[in-house]
Design a protein around this motif. Structure first.
Motif, PDB file in Angstrom:
ATOM      1  N   SER A 186      28.961  61.359  36.912  1.00  0.00           N
ATOM      2  CA  SER A 186      29.403  63.109  36.148  1.00  0.00           C
ATOM      3  C   SER A 186      30.333  61.957  35.186  1.00  0.00           C
ATOM      4  N   PRO A 257      21.617  47.792  42.862  1.00  0.00           N
ATOM      5  CA  PRO A 257      20.856  48.754  43.965  1.00  0.00           C
ATOM      6  C   PRO A 257      19.754  49.694  43.150  1.00  0.00           C
ATOM      7  N   LEU A 258      18.950  49.433  42.430  1.00  0.00           N
ATOM      8  CA  LEU A 258      18.277  51.052  42.067  1.00  0.00           C
ATOM      9  C   LEU A 258      18.531  52.139  42.752  1.00  0.00           C
ATOM     10  N   PRO A 259      18.357  53.320  42.451  1.00  0.00           N
ATOM     11  CA  PRO A 259      18.283  54.884  43.076  1.00  0.00           C
ATOM     12  C   PRO A 259      17.314  55.188  43.645  1.00  0.00           C
TER      13      PRO A 259
ATOM     14  N   HIS B 209      29.446  56.670  45.262  1.00  0.00           N
ATOM     15  CA  HIS B 209      29.334  57.898  44.430  1.00  0.00           C
ATOM     16  C   HIS B 209      28.198  57.036  44.230  1.00  0.00           C
ATOM     17  N   LEU B 211      24.597  56.536  44.104  1.00  0.00           N
ATOM     18  CA  LEU B 211      23.506  56.846  45.074  1.00  0.00           C
ATOM     19  C   LEU B 211      21.991  55.649  45.300  1.00  0.00           C
ATOM     20  N   GLY B 212      22.309  54.507  44.471  1.00  0.00           N
ATOM     21  CA  GLY B 212      21.710  53.306  44.248  1.00  0.00           C
ATOM     22  C   GLY B 212      21.741  52.857  45.632  1.00  0.00           C
ATOM     23  N   LEU B 250      22.936  64.978  39.447  1.00  0.00           N
ATOM     24  CA  LEU B 250      24.050  63.402  39.632  1.00  0.00           C
ATOM     25  C   LEU B 250      22.813  63.020  39.736  1.00  0.00           C
ATOM     26  N   ALA B 253      21.791  61.435  36.695  1.00  0.00           N
ATOM     27  CA  ALA B 253      23.764  60.520  35.478  1.00  0.00           C
ATOM     28  C   ALA B 253      23.331  59.824  36.749  1.00  0.00           C
ATOM     29  N   THR B 254      23.117  58.980  37.055  1.00  0.00           N
ATOM     30  CA  THR B 254      22.735  57.736  37.995  1.00  0.00           C
ATOM     31  C   THR B 254      22.227  56.853  36.853  1.00  0.00           C
ATOM     32  N   PRO B 255      23.037  55.743  36.287  1.00  0.00           N
ATOM     33  CA  PRO B 255      22.464  54.783  35.453  1.00  0.00           C
ATOM     34  C   PRO B 255      21.297  53.387  36.316  1.00  0.00           C
ATOM     35  N   LYS B 256      20.435  53.304  35.362  1.00  0.00           N
ATOM     36  CA  LYS B 256      19.633  52.402  35.884  1.00  0.00           C
ATOM     37  C   LYS B 256      19.573  51.110  34.600  1.00  0.00           C
ATOM     38  N   TYR B 257      19.478  49.922  35.129  1.00  0.00           N
ATOM     39  CA  TYR B 257      20.147  49.390  33.825  1.00  0.00           C
ATOM     40  C   TYR B 257      18.870  48.635  33.966  1.00  0.00           C
ATOM     41  N   THR B 258      17.351  49.239  34.398  1.00  0.00           N
ATOM     42  CA  THR B 258      16.378  48.710  33.979  1.00  0.00           C
ATOM     43  C   THR B 258      15.687  49.674  32.905  1.00  0.00           C
ATOM     44  N   PRO B 260      17.749  51.843  29.983  1.00  0.00           N
ATOM     45  CA  PRO B 260      19.188  51.999  29.440  1.00  0.00           C
ATOM     46  C   PRO B 260      19.565  53.766  28.850  1.00  0.00           C
ATOM     47  N   LEU B 264      24.086  58.010  32.957  1.00  0.00           N
ATOM     48  CA  LEU B 264      25.276  58.279  32.329  1.00  0.00           C
ATOM     49  C   LEU B 264      25.268  59.434  31.390  1.00  0.00           C
ATOM     50  N   ASN B 265      24.595  60.363  31.764  1.00  0.00           N
ATOM     51  CA  ASN B 265      25.661  61.313  30.775  1.00  0.00           C
ATOM     52  C   ASN B 265      25.379  62.383  31.572  1.00  0.00           C
ATOM     53  N   PRO B 266      26.793  63.226  31.062  1.00  0.00           N
ATOM     54  CA  PRO B 266      27.367  63.472  32.265  1.00  0.00           C
ATOM     55  C   PRO B 266      26.319  65.222  33.291  1.00  0.00           C
ATOM     56  N   VAL B 267      27.041  65.552  34.424  1.00  0.00           N
ATOM     57  CA  VAL B 267      26.038  67.197  34.805  1.00  0.00           C
ATOM     58  C   VAL B 267      26.571  67.757  33.464  1.00  0.00           C
TER      59      VAL B 267
END
Ligand SMILES: Nc1ncnc2c1ncn2[C@@H]1O[C@H](COP(=O)(O)OP(=O)(O)OP(=O)(O)O)[C@@H](O)[C@H]1O
Ligand SMILES: Nc1ncnc2c1ncn2[C@@H]1O[C@H](COP(=O)(O)OP(=O)(O)OP(=O)(O)O)[C@@H](O)[C@H]1O
Ligand SMILES: [Mg+2]
Ligand SMILES: [Mg+2]
Lengths: 266, 289
Positions: A186, A257-259, B209, B211-212, B250, B253-258, B260, B264-267
């Motif tokens: 965040s 690592p993807l979540p 921080h 989660l991946g 949370l 908010a976790t980015p995924k390169y797959t 885009p 990546l948004n704030p809570v």
């Protein structure tokens, strides 16, 4: 668009003190092996690469904390490759660096307010309290934090102090070295939104060193991939992700690592 | 037996607000538990409380920390230090300040083995070389002779990982151990940590921080907000459906390169307001002091 930086065949060698003979000079190891690229004004360029590939060294050369051993660095048209410290002084405000390791770059005996004010004073600003207040605001720290010492902050809060100190000077260029890797997602999003806004509204130019390709993809128009002191890829970011050319880039992408516990990940 | 059981751990700034609010946390032998939450939530503070290295400006106001069944908070200070030293190790959050800038790397890894655990110097040196090779450092001999400033951030972090495993501890507090590493090295290191952990049955409290990363190395995770544990779930359950709205935010908010556009948004403010209200209600119900 004009280029803020023009880099031609940049080389940088450092003395390898671990191999220094008892008498005589230490042998040199070449860390940057001939890099050429440009950074357009008002853009954000991502610099990615493995640990030890030379990202921080390149960053330190761009803001002339290190002197190159070959090639040229032009900043806003002027050759700064070998400028002396005295000649660099008026330029120092215009390029700022935010470091990878926030604790070691903040004076532990100074309060946050003083840490942000110090460079402003050095560069002769007069409206210092206003600028400190605004900088804290811009990075999302409460004003009361001005009275805290660095050891009274969490890692992410320290990182934001580093950013506040840099943007208070209203530089033309910020080199950010791994500045969000220690932040929660965040806060990362907040800092990235902030940097995006600064690039857009203030016309700031940004070089963003990171090993997080998800972050680069979001923030940077152009991405440079470094591997063992050389550029292996330098392309518009969407192209790079759509079709990574270098083996090393592909390797970087597949290691993210993807979540998702179901993602096959070796 | 559980490697670590924390019950109702409360910590506050001396004469100030609470930093940890009756934290529960348990770690089976050989388990890896993720500890996530926003910057400043108190993740490092939990690790420091376990290792007995809380800063002097804070105090423990209640709770128990059972290390292999013994409550550390009831031991005399000397015995507590001995026990922690013999059982636990830390991979610290700040790779530069954790290494002494005026000493070469070699002795920083080996001194503890020799001075505290009674190894011979040659045995300790051999172990250091072996560990550096294990954390993928190409030229261990050069690195052992280097000073910290001569190494990249990622190299320093790998040295700290190697040195945490040196004495084969039963519990490691890993405080964001891979943040300075690029993803390819991170992947090797996480595999390595998982391998060493499985071989030696080491329990790891894994502060991160990312989660991946949690989804790859942890069996369970705790989500912390403002010193309060808002969720304690298995990794499978969490990623299938987080229970608390804050943890769901949370994850979102976790980015995924797959993808885009995602992450990546704030809570969202509404989620923050709700969880803050929970914290305030907790403080009214369980006053500190
Ligand atoms: N002062 C120094 N003396 C000798 N070698 C150095 C010095 N500083 C850096 N190096 C070496 O230069 C190489 C590049 O280091 P650099 O810090 O630029 O890497 P990096 O890409 O930023 O890595 P990381 O992702 O780990 O931060 C490394 O092999 C490092 O050991
Ligand atoms: N020495 C100290 N004195 C006073 N307050 C402190 C001290 N160290 C940390 N704090 C405060 O305690 C809270 C918890 O800090 P902690 O370092 O545990 O956060 P964290 O969850 O590890 O965050 P991060 O992800 O940024 O590392 C923060 O609000 C911080 O400002
Ligand atoms: Mg670096
Ligand atoms: Mg921390």
């Amino acid at each position: 668009m004009a280029d803020l930086y023009q880099i031609q065949d940049l080389r940088l060698s450092l003395a390898d003190m671990t191999a220094k003979p008892l008498l005589g000079a230490a042998p040199k190891i070449e860390i940057l092996k001939g890099l050429s690229f440009t950074i357009p004004k008002g853009s954000a360029v991502g610099i990615v690469g493995g640990s030890g590939s030379g990202k921080s060294t390149l960053g330190r050369a761009l803001v002339r904390l290190l002197e190159p051993s070959g090639g040229t660095i032009r900043f806003d048209g002027a050759d700064i490759t070998h400028l002396s410290d005295a000649a660099l002084r008026p330029l120092r405000r215009r390029f700022q660096m935010i470091f990878q390791d926030p604790m070691s770059s903040l004076n532990p005996r100074h309060r946050v307010g003083t840490i942000i004010a110090e460079p402003l004073r050095l560069h002769g600003f007069t409206d210092i309290p206003t600028r400190v207040t605004r900088a804290l605001d811009q990075v999302g720290l409460p004003q009361a934090f001005a009275m805290r010492f660095p050891h009274e902050l969490s890692g992410g809060q320290r990182q934001r102090v580093g950013i506040a100190r840099a943007i208070a000077l209203e530089p033309d260029f910020i080199l950010a070295d791994e500045i969000v890797s220690g932040l929660d997602v965040s806060s990362q999003a907040q800092v990235l939104n902030l940097l995006e806004r600064l690039v857009r509204d203030l016309g700031l130019t940004l070089a963003f060193i990171s090993h997080d390709l998800s972050v680069i993809r979001r923030l940077c128009q152009q991405t440079i991939v470094l591997h063992q002191g050389r550029i292996v890829e330098n392309r518009p970011t969407p192209d790079l992700f759509a079709d990574p050319l270098a083996d090393y880039t592909q390797e970087l992408l597949s290691a993210i690592p993807l979540p998702d516990p179901a993602q096959p990940w070796g | 037996m559980s490697a670590l059981v924390i019950r109702d751990l409360s910590v506050r700034l001396k004469k100030g607000p609470p930093l940890l609010r009756r934290v529960p946390l348990d770690l089976a032998a050989g388990e890896v538990r993720g500890l996530v939450g926003e910057s400043g939530a108190g993740k490092s503070m939990i690790g420091k409380a376990v290792l007995g290295i809380l800063p002097p400006s804070v105090e423990i106001t209640g709770g128990e920390i059972l290390l292999e069944g013994t409550d550390l908070l009831r031991l005399p200070p000397k015995e507590r230090r001995r026990r922690i030293g013999a059982t636990c190790a830390l991979i610290p959050q700040d790779p530069l300040t954790a290494l002494n800038p005026s000493h070469r790397i070699g002795p920083q890894i080996t001194d503890r083995l020799v001075d505290i655990l009674g190894w011979t110097r040659p045995a300790a040196d051999a172990r250091a070389r072996e560990l550096l090779a294990e954390v993928q450092i190409a030229d261990p001999d050069r690195v052992l002779r280097s000073y910290p400033h001569e190494l990249s951030g990622g190299m320093r972090q790998r040295i700290l990982i190697a040195s945490a495993f040196a004495a084969e501890p039963r519990l490691i507090v890993a405080d964001e151990p891979t943040t300075a590493l690029d993803v390819t090295v991170q992947k090797q290191i996480l595999r390595l940590i998982a391998g060493m952990q499985a071989r030696h049955g080491t329990a790891i409290l894994f502060v991160t921080h990312d989660l991946g990363v949690v989804s790859k190395v942890c069996q369970r995770l705790s989500v912390l907000y403002s010193g309060m544990v808002v969720e304690d779930s298995t990794v499978a359950d969490f990623f299938a459906a987080p229970r608390h709205p804050y943890s769901a935010a949370l994850l979102a908010a976790t980015p995924k390169y797959t993808d885009p556009a995602a992450g990546l948004n704030p809570v969202p403010d509404a989620v923050i307001d709700a969880v803050r209200a929970e914290v305030a209600a907790f403080d009214r119900g369980a006053p500190h002091g």
